[in-house]
Write an enzyme that holds these catalytic residues in place. Structure first.
Site, PDB file in Angstrom:
ATOM      1  CB  SER A  74      -0.953   0.011   1.189  1.00 43.80           C
ATOM      2  OG  SER A  74      -1.869   0.898   0.884  1.00 43.80           O
ATOM      3  CG  HIS A 185      -5.123  -2.531  -0.449  1.00 38.14           C
ATOM      4  ND1 HIS A 185      -4.478  -2.353  -1.523  1.00 38.14           N
ATOM      5  CD2 HIS A 185      -4.957  -2.116   0.874  1.00 38.14           C
ATOM      6  CE1 HIS A 185      -3.707  -1.404  -0.818  1.00 38.14           C
ATOM      7  NE2 HIS A 185      -3.740  -1.199   0.498  1.00 38.14           N
TER       8      HIS A 185
END
Length: 231
Positions: A74, A185
């Site tokens: 991320s 994610h």
């Protein structure tokens, strides 16, 4: 990072690595001013803090300056892209779910209001948008870099990894891209989670430790992960 058990640190430590988890400016835990220290200035003060921690570990005799690896997921992936674009001291990098060139994510990812608030509109402030994009430092990168992500990640789309990978391929650098089907994610498929960790160890083992084993796993190891390419 959160207040939870971190298996990756344990896995890397069990395989002989000293693990550093920096909390640079822009992170949480030290108040709002600390978090806002990188406002519209990503990859600058946070980069300085990340490198300062590495330098400290080396000065303390904890880390080997000739065998350093870097990686993250991320914003950690974005930081990794920034780091290898600004220094060549790391032997290997793994950038997961990162973003490289933010105008390409305009209208696509989930951060539209954040972009307006912090960076302004890209057609009004292109200099700011370009400054915070690690993609524009790609020609400086010589660190072997592995890019990873899920193909349905709407938080930080795989596009960022694809852009960095394609650019490094065009420059003739050592790089690989692994895209996991049906993953967002945060991964949920156990075989994908296992495969990702095995690829971490293989990449770092080859480039950081100097293991004879290849940096890239065979495509058909434990998972149907879609390996978009390697070099």
């Amino acid at each position: 990072m959160g207040a939870e058990f971190q298996h990756l640190a344990q896995l890397l430590a069990a395989n002989g690595y000293v693990v550093l988890f920096p909390n640079p400016r822009g992170s949480t835990g030290y108040g709002q001013d600390y978090s806002k220290a990188i406002w519209a200035d990503w990859g600058n003060r946070d980069y300085q803090d990340d490198i300062a921690m590495v330098d400290y570990a080396i000065a303390q005799g904890v880390a080997d300056p000739d065998r350093l690896g870097v990686g993250g997921w991320s914003y950690g992936g974005i930081s990794t892209d920034f780091i290898i674009g600004r220094t060549n001291r790391f032997k290997a990098a793994i950038s997961g779910a990162g973003a490289a060139e933010f105008t390409s994510l305009y209208g696509h990812d989930q951060y539209q209001k954040d972009y307006y608030t912090e960076l302004g509109y890209p057609w009004e402030h292109p200099d700011v948008w370009n400054k915070v994009a690690p993609f524009y430092r790609v020609k400086n990168i010589t660190t072997p870099a592995l890019f990873m992500g899920g193909n349905i990640d709407w938080n930080v789309p795989i596009l960022g990894g694809e852009q960095m990978y394609q650019a490094l391929r065009a420059l003739g650098r050592d790089t690989q891209l692994v895209v996991y089907p049906g993953e967002y994610h945060e991964f949920t498929v156990p075989s994908h989670m296992e495969d990702r960790l095995k690829r971490y160890l293989a990449w770092y083992g080859h480039y950081v430790k100097g293991d004879a084993a290849p940096a890239a796993l065979p495509q058909d190891t434990t998972t149907p992960a879609a390996k978009a390419g390697d070099k």
